[in-house]
Design an enzyme around this catalytic site. Structure first.
Site, PDB file in Angstrom:
ATOM      1  CG  ASP A  73       3.627   3.086  -6.816  1.00 16.55           C
ATOM      2  OD1 ASP A  73       3.121   1.464  -7.428  1.00 16.55           O
ATOM      3  OD2 ASP A  73       3.529   4.860  -7.583  1.00 16.55           O
ATOM      4  CB  THR A 117     -11.936  -5.562   1.826  1.00 17.98           C
ATOM      5  OG1 THR A 117     -12.955  -4.860   0.663  1.00 17.98           O
ATOM      6  CG2 THR A 117     -11.183  -6.915   0.562  1.00 17.98           C
ATOM      7  CD  GLU A 123      -2.732   1.687   0.470  1.00 17.79           C
ATOM      8  OE1 GLU A 123      -2.313   3.107   0.096  1.00 17.79           O
ATOM      9  OE2 GLU A 123      -3.303   0.782  -0.434  1.00 17.79           O
ATOM     10  CD  GLU A 128     -15.886  -8.793  -0.100  1.00 18.09           C
ATOM     11  OE1 GLU A 128     -16.605 -10.386  -1.117  1.00 18.09           O
ATOM     12  OE2 GLU A 128     -14.918  -8.909  -0.272  1.00 18.09           O
ATOM     13  CG  ASP A 161      -8.882   4.389  -9.665  1.00 19.02           C
ATOM     14  OD1 ASP A 161      -9.523   3.822 -10.045  1.00 19.02           O
ATOM     15  OD2 ASP A 161      -8.652   5.061  -9.194  1.00 19.02           O
TER      16      ASP A 161
END
Length: 214
Positions: A96, A191, A69, A194, A118
């Site tokens: 990244d 998640t 993350e 979710e 995304d």
């Protein structure tokens, strides 16, 4: 998603190097040594606040989990959750995913999770999608023989795109679900996103993509 800046997050993570691994390139090819065992290694790209890996780590103590993350103001929550739970089989990278080849050796990973990434819906942003060909090339290099990608999203367009991308690359598709929470799939760990979508009765799409033998 608008992030609330937490200027203290980076320093706090540096105080917990056993959970948020610093300078992960030094561990490249040596993750089994870091965990102290030879259990399978599963990586989640874009781990967010860590709810998924926390649940997976608790449910599967004989698997090592690594979450990537890049936003430290988000990852700090994941770190705190794992620290409170006392899990030794879950760690994070504040990095990244674009640089993923710098962190792992060839054939070092057993499985990748891509959850609610995304969608980058505009065509000019296609290369940023985590199921785009260039990312699949990286995953394939890092995965063991017949390694897997487990993919979940609420975005139908991204799901359709990803199925096409997986198929075009030559991956084998398994357990394709167009409505995960109304299927007979067992062992699902949600998640944060979710859970919100589920509470709104939104459809969740899921599939598993397996690389063919090299």
């Amino acid at each position: 998603m608008r992030l609330r800046h937490k200027p203290w997050a980076k320093e706090e993570m540096e105080k917990n190097p056993n959970i948020v691994i610093q300078n992960p390139s030094r561990v490249k090819g040596k993750w089994s040594e870091l965990f102290g065992n030879h259990h399978p290694i599963y990586v989640e790209v874009g781990t967010g606040k860590g709810q998924f890996l926390l649940g997976m780590g608790q449910a599967h103590p004989n698997v090592n989990f690594i979450g990537i993350e890049k936003y430290d103001s988000v990852l700090i929550t994941a770190m705190e959750r794992v620290k409170e739970a006392g899990l030794s089989n879950v760690v994070f990278l504040n990095e990244d995913v674009e640089e993923i080849l710098d962190f792992f050796g060839e054939g070092e990973i057993n499985r990748f999770f891509i959850n609610f990434t995304d969608p980058w819906p505009k065509n000019r942003h296609e290369k940023r999608r985590l199921t785009y060909q260039s990312f699949l090339e990286k995953y394939e290099l890092l995965l063991k023989e017949q390694g897997e990608i487990h993919f979940k999203t609420d975005n139908q367009g991204l799901f359709e795109y990803s199925l096409h991308s997986f198929s075009k690359y030559g991956l084998i598709l398994n357990h394709v679900s167009l409505d995960l929470h109304n299927s007979n799939f067992e062992g699902n760990v949600m998640t944060e996103y979710e859970q919100k979508f589920h509470e709104r009765n939104m459809r969740i799409y899921r599939c598993e993509a397996v690389f063919r033998q090299k």
